[in-house]
Design an enzyme around this catalytic site. Structure first.
Site, PDB file in Angstrom:
ATOM      1  N   HIS A  10       0.799  -1.226   0.000  1.00  0.00           N
ATOM      2  CA  HIS A  10       0.000   0.000   0.000  1.00  0.00           C
ATOM      3  C   HIS A  10       0.829   1.273   0.000  1.00  0.00           C
ATOM      4  CE1 HIS A  10      -3.276  -2.840   0.716  1.00  0.00           C
ATOM      5  NE2 HIS A  10      -3.860  -1.995  -0.100  1.00  0.00           N
TER       6      HIS A  10
ATOM      7  N   GLU B  42     -10.841 -10.600  -6.338  1.00  0.00           N
ATOM      8  CA  GLU B  42      -9.444 -10.606  -5.906  1.00  0.00           C
ATOM      9  C   GLU B  42      -9.087 -11.894  -5.175  1.00  0.00           C
ATOM     10  OE1 GLU B  42      -8.752  -6.862  -3.938  1.00  0.00           O
ATOM     11  OE2 GLU B  42     -10.540  -7.014  -2.711  1.00  0.00           O
TER      12      GLU B  42
ATOM     13  N   ASP C  33      -4.328  -8.256  -5.037  1.00  0.00           N
ATOM     14  CA  ASP C  33      -4.695  -9.358  -4.147  1.00  0.00           C
ATOM     15  C   ASP C  33      -4.898 -10.644  -4.926  1.00  0.00           C
ATOM     16  OD1 ASP C  33      -4.651  -8.555  -1.418  1.00  0.00           O
ATOM     17  OD2 ASP C  33      -6.231  -7.121  -1.904  1.00  0.00           O
TER      18      ASP C  33
ATOM     19  N   CYS D 228      -8.728  -2.754 -11.464  1.00  0.00           N
ATOM     20  CA  CYS D 228      -8.326  -1.574 -10.683  1.00  0.00           C
ATOM     21  C   CYS D 228      -7.070  -1.859  -9.858  1.00  0.00           C
ATOM     22  CB  CYS D 228      -9.463  -1.068  -9.809  1.00  0.00           C
ATOM     23  SG  CYS D 228     -10.001  -2.270  -8.598  1.00  0.00           S
TER      24      CYS D 228
HETATM   25  C1  PEP Z   1      -6.159  -4.998  -5.454  1.00  0.00           C
HETATM   26  O1  PEP Z   1      -6.059  -5.860  -4.585  1.00  0.00           O
HETATM   27  O2  PEP Z   1      -5.698  -5.128  -6.620  1.00  0.00           O
HETATM   28  C2  PEP Z   1      -6.849  -3.731  -5.161  1.00  0.00           C
HETATM   29  C3  PEP Z   1      -7.116  -2.869  -6.112  1.00  0.00           C
HETATM   30  O3  PEP Z   1      -7.161  -3.484  -3.859  1.00  0.00           O
HETATM   31  P1  PEP Z   1      -6.076  -3.045  -2.750  1.00  0.00           P
HETATM   32  O4  PEP Z   1      -4.767  -2.825  -3.470  1.00  0.00           O
HETATM   33  O5  PEP Z   1      -6.588  -1.811  -2.098  1.00  0.00           O
HETATM   34  O6  PEP Z   1      -6.057  -4.221  -1.842  1.00  0.00           O
HETATM   35 MG    MG Z   2      -7.286  -5.663  -2.842  1.00  0.00          MG
END
Ligand code: PEP
Ligand code: MG
Length: 561
Positions: free
Chosen positions: A186, A412, A436, A483
């Site tokens: 993150h 995911e 994920d 995304c």
């Molecule tokens: C992902 O897992 O690709 C996603 C977009 O969600 P995050 O990165 O916030 O877990």
């Molecule tokens: Mg995710």
């Protein structure tokens, strides 16, 4: 002048930054207590001096800062001068506790009182901990934790938690380099969001002397120490070419007009206001957990609705997809977890929180429903970490009941990808969270740099699941977006378009390169790249197979080689 040298790293994004290194120090660990207790008089004097030095430094920082930052620093300085806190450390030292341990113990007692008092006092515990770490660093004669910036700098740290990143003075952060972490962690995502070039897994980065000039070349995954004049000129040329790409603001489409909506990933209303000024065709992912980070309790429904209202207002007619809370795992929220979990990534995370704290999801849907009443169909909602069609049905039913017309889920978890047809029968749309999806498909922690080859988004196993979901979307006639960080890689974007993905959502700084790549290839070319990558047996082969079919001039311009 020292010789140019290159350290390799990993990056999920693009971007170039040159500047002096500023090392972020971590909190000092407590030393083993000495067998013979320190002289209480000398220890008390040392403690008084450490608190005074920290209070003075914080006061000076507060004076140099503005607004909320100045207020927070000023209040923290007062904590460092609190006679009750200092008195308690004296008492403990008098009992024979070593000075650094006395500071830890005294702060722990005060933190307990603040926590018990509830918000807003409980929210000050982090500040109290930061006073503790600074005082202890002074006592142990080691560098103070964190970093104070006086000029635009490249931040270098062993690792940075999302909260550490948020605490940086972002106006002065030219780039971020960490020794640990993964490209889909993150912190890397937050950096991408803010358009800050970021490299992770750069071994030996914290050994670079503070103040040395370094250059980040994120697209190539390289940190160049003491870059030569030629290297700097080449990086400047590439940065100029990237800036020129950003002038094209057409809607996302292949060269023969097949549309692929290019959307923005955001975390806050401020991000939305920045992103709305770009050529983003809407928001494909609003990570709502950002509203909850660092809070002792959930924001009120009205406060949440106000943030959604601002996002929708910024984007006008353009669609906005809000994701419900994705707390847990590497985004822990103090108030959202009642029990310790052995495997938090496999635990009560994301949508699963409605099993233990249903009020959180209800509050979010109520806030979104209130805004949808005026925003209409432009406001969409989706839930993270959904694994089954039954969860999808429950979520979509609740979202529709709250007044949100378009309700979907993120794919995911491999189970959700395999059940895409059944899930799409329940949902209005799905969006692939490839960060994920890679973690769970490859059974490899996305935060682990050591396993970054496994969480590589080009792993054919991940690509095949993405293709399966895209195909289910085509059959169902429903939108399937991406995304995760895959969407922001221009080469991967071509493959995703070839699979039949209908929208790509990414941090806004990544949009121009993806748009550029799409507009220079036909849908058939994208399909050929997708087929070549699908058939590969390794991540390297998959990427190379797609790259071999890219227009060489485009590959050179984007530095894909
Ligand atoms: C992902 O897992 O690709 C996603 C977009 O969600 P995050 O990165 O916030 O877990
Ligand atoms: Mg995710």
């Amino acid at each position: 002048m020292s010789e140019e040298r290159v350290l390799d790293g990993l990056s999920a994004g693009r971007g170039i930054a040159v500047g002096p290194v500023a090392i972020v120090h971590s909190a000092p660990p407590l030393p083993e207590p000495e067998p013979t207790p320190a002289d209480p008089q000398a220890a008390t004097t040392a403690i008084d001096e450490a608190f005074a030095v920290v209070a003075e430094a914080l006061t000076a920082q507060a004076a140099a800062a503005e607004g909320t930052v100045a207020e927070v620093l000023g209040a923290t300085a007062l904590m460092a001068a609190d006679p009750a806190l200092i008195g308690e450390t004296h008492r403990l030292v008098g009992e024979g506790t070593p000075p650094a341990h006395a500071v830890h113990a005294a702060v722990a007692q005060f933190a307990e009182i603040l926590t018990a008092a509830g918000p807003p006092l409980s929210e000050r515990v982090t500040d109290l901990d930061s006073v503790r770490d600074r005082v202890v660093a002074h006592l142990l004669d080691v560098p103070a934790p964190g970093v104070t910036l006086s000029e635009p700098s490249i931040i270098v740290a062993v690792d940075l938690a999302p909260a550490d990143t948020a605490a940086l003075d972002l106006g002065l952060v030219a780039g971020i380099v960490t020794e640990q972490g993964g490209p889909t962690s993150h912190t890397a995502i937050i950096a991408g969001q803010l358009g800050i070039p970021c490299l992770v897994r750069v071994a030996g980065a914290t050994s670079i002397p503070a103040g040395a000039t370094v250059a980040i070349d994120a697209a190539a995954g390289r940190l160049i120490v003491a870059p030569s004049a030629e290297t700097r000129a080449e990086l400047e040329r590439r940065a100029g070419a990237d800036a020129a790409m950003a002038e094209d603001t057409a809607a996302g489409a292949t060269s023969d007009g097949h549309p692929v909506a290019l959307l923005a990933n955001i975390g806050t209303a401020e991000d939305a206001e920045r992103a709305a000024a770009t050529a983003a065709e809407g928001v494909g992912l609003m990570r709502t957990e950002v509203q909850f980070l660092g809070r002792a309790e959930a924001p009120s429904v009205e406060e949440q609705a106000e943030a959604f209202r601002r996002v929708v207002a910024a984007f006008g007619e353009r669609k906005v997809v809000v994701r419900t809370l994705d707390a847990g795992s590497d985004k822990p929220l103090a108030f959202a977890h009642q029990t310790e979990e052995e495997n938090p990534a496999l635990g009560v995370r994301g949508y699963r929180l409605c099993r233990t704290l249903p009020a959180l999801l209800d509050g979010q849907l109520t806030a979104l429903g209130a805004v949808a009443a005026s925003a209409g169909e432009s406001l969409w909602v989706m839930a993270p970490m959904v694994a089954t069609a039954a969860e999808t049905r429950a979520f979509v039913t609740a979202a529709h009941a709250a007044g949100i017309a378009q309700a979907g889920v993120m794919v995911e978890v491999p189970a959700a990808a395999l059940m895409a047809a059944e899930i799409l029968a329940e949902a209005d749309f799905v969006s692939l969270g490839t960060n994920d999806l890679a973690q769970y498909t490859m059974a490899a922690d996305r935060l682990s740099g050591t396993l970054a080859d496994l969480t590589n988004l080009w792993q054919p196993a991940v690509l095949r699941l993405v293709c399966h979901v895209a195909t289910a979307g085509i059959t169902a006639g429903k939108p399937v977006g991406v995304c995760g960080e895959s969407a922001s890689d221009p080469l991967m974007a071509l493959v995703l378009a070839g699979f039949g993905i209908t929208s790509l959502s990414m941090s806004p700084p990544a949009l121009p390169a993806v748009r550029f790549a799409l507009r220079r290839h036909t849908l058939d070319q994208c399909k050929a790249m997708a087929a070549a990558a699908y058939d590969a047996t390794s991540a390297e082969e998959a990427r190379a197979a797609a790259l071999a079919l890219v227009d060489p001039a485009v590959a050179a311009q984007l530095g894909l080689g």
